[in-house]
Design a protein around this motif. Structure first.
Motif, PDB file in Angstrom:
ATOM      1  N   GLU A 240      -8.465   8.146  -6.051  1.00 58.36           N
ATOM      2  CA  GLU A 240      -8.372   7.058  -5.075  1.00 58.36           C
ATOM      3  C   GLU A 240      -8.523   5.710  -5.761  1.00 58.36           C
ATOM      4  N   GLY A 241      -9.473   5.630  -6.700  1.00 55.66           N
ATOM      5  CA  GLY A 241      -9.670   4.376  -7.412  1.00 55.66           C
ATOM      6  C   GLY A 241      -8.452   3.989  -8.236  1.00 55.66           C
ATOM      7  N   LEU A 242      -7.867   4.982  -8.903  1.00 58.93           N
ATOM      8  CA  LEU A 242      -6.681   4.701  -9.706  1.00 58.93           C
ATOM      9  C   LEU A 242      -5.507   4.300  -8.823  1.00 58.93           C
TER      10      LEU A 242
ATOM     11  N   GLU B  39      -5.545   2.890  -5.891  1.00 59.70           N
ATOM     12  CA  GLU B  39      -5.761   1.561  -5.323  1.00 59.70           C
ATOM     13  C   GLU B  39      -5.370   0.459  -6.301  1.00 59.70           C
ATOM     14  N   ARG B  40      -5.689   0.665  -7.582  1.00 59.86           N
ATOM     15  CA  ARG B  40      -5.386  -0.361  -8.581  1.00 59.86           C
ATOM     16  C   ARG B  40      -3.951  -0.247  -9.113  1.00 59.86           C
ATOM     17  N   LEU B  41      -3.428   0.957  -9.116  1.00 58.33           N
ATOM     18  CA  LEU B  41      -2.153   1.208  -9.779  1.00 58.33           C
ATOM     19  C   LEU B  41      -0.941   0.940  -8.891  1.00 58.33           C
TER      20      LEU B  41
ATOM     21  N   PRO C 292      -0.091  -1.277  -6.512  1.00 62.85           N
ATOM     22  CA  PRO C 292       0.488  -2.631  -6.499  1.00 62.85           C
ATOM     23  C   PRO C 292       1.139  -3.004  -7.828  1.00 62.85           C
ATOM     24  N   VAL C 293       0.560  -2.535  -8.931  1.00 64.18           N
ATOM     25  CA  VAL C 293       1.114  -2.856 -10.251  1.00 64.18           C
ATOM     26  C   VAL C 293       2.497  -2.229 -10.417  1.00 64.18           C
TER      27      VAL C 293
END
Length: 302
Positions: free
Chosen positions: A64-66, A68-70, A72-73
């Motif tokens: 989930e953390g990955l 969330e950050r990945l 949009p990139v």
């Protein structure tokens, strides 16, 4: 740490879809290739990203953390790369649209063939779905919906007829046996063929005349899934089973042929036509931009 971008993208697709099979359908890949990519990524990172069962795929806390950050990139990377597409002589790529069944039947037929003829390097995938979904989470570039179902942060462009009507009809044989309703409330004494949304809610029949709006919830011998089961309801109406109520354009060929006749026509309620909607972001993919420009062109406008 060097990680393959394709493996990262595969993880995002599967994590969003919560399924390898659905992720494969949305991405045009195979479920096995997505599984291999996610496994390679997990091995490279040394942490489990997805909890897999026979029924579902759920991101772990690390996943989930990955995600969330990945996500949009990767979206921005795709958009940035798509800028290069704008320098091609003709836009190319895949355009995925999420649309209700009514739009695939009544709106897109007059748009899709000339659009694909004008842009032969664009491949169009149309996903029909009457339940309201997040088009981005579903892996689509844009969707078609009516005004009351649009999210506020979306950009909306008119597509198809700007005014439509709900029509009510029955077969001559049915009306000969049961009589013709003169007011919408008379439908409560008739056999009506109704639809149920995927959410479980029943469709209501709404009528309007001289400023008076009447909403009825009739009963009858047949209930179908709104959208997918509509043709069955129409066939039942033609066979004399009961009265049907849906888009006028859907019923028009049967009204013109005489197998169905109008019922309560002065009460048929008009409503605004549908919209193409997509997220407001800096970069619009070239295939979507071409489609937007195409439907805005005077020769394709209704």
């Amino acid at each position: 740490m060097k990680v393959d971008l394709g493996d990262l993208n595969a993880f995002v697709v599967v994590a969003r879809a919560r399924s390898f099979r659905e992720g494969a359908r949305l991405s045009g890949s195979s479920a096995s290739s997505l599984s291999d990519a996610v496994r390679r990524l997990e091995e490279r990172l040394g942490v489990r990203l997805l909890n897999r069962t026979t029924r579902s795929v759920v991101p772990t806390e690390a996943g989930e953390g990955l995600l969330e950050r990945l996500a949009p990139v990767l979206t921005e990377m795709e958009a940035a790369l798509d800028v290069v597409n704008g320098f091609r002589s003709r836009p190319a790529g895949v355009l995925r649209l999420n649309v209700p069944i009514s739009a695939s039947r009544l709106v897109l037929p007059r748009i899709v063939p000339p659009f694909l003829a004008a842009y032969p390097d664009i491949h169009l995938e149309v996903i029909t779905e009457d339940s309201f979904v997040d088009v981005i989470a579903a892996g689509c570039d844009a969707g078609i919906r009516y005004d009351e179902r649009l999210e506020q942060d979306m950009i909306a462009v008119p597509i198809g007829p700007r005014v439509q009507r709900h029509a009510t009809a029955a077969s001559p044989a049915y009306l000969e046996r049961h009589g013709r309703p003169e007011h919408p409330r008379d439908l409560l004494r008739h056999a009506c063929l109704r639809g149920r949304f995927a959410s479980g809610a029943m469709t209501l029949w709404e009528f309007e005349r001289d400023g008076e709006v009447v909403t009825v919830e009739p009963t009858g011998p047949l209930i179908v899934r709104a959208g997918g089961g509509t043709d069955l309801a129409v066939d039942a109406a033609i066979a004399g089973t009961g009265i049907v109520h849906l888009f006028e354009d859907w019923l028009r060929p049967h009204l013109d042929s005489g197998v169905l006749v109008p019922v309560l026509e002065p009460w048929w309620q008009p409503f605004p036509g549908p919209f193409l909607y997509y997220p407001g972001r800096r970069f619009v993919p070239a295939p979507l931009r071409a489609f937007i420009d195409f439907i805005k062109a005077p020769e394709t406008a209704p």
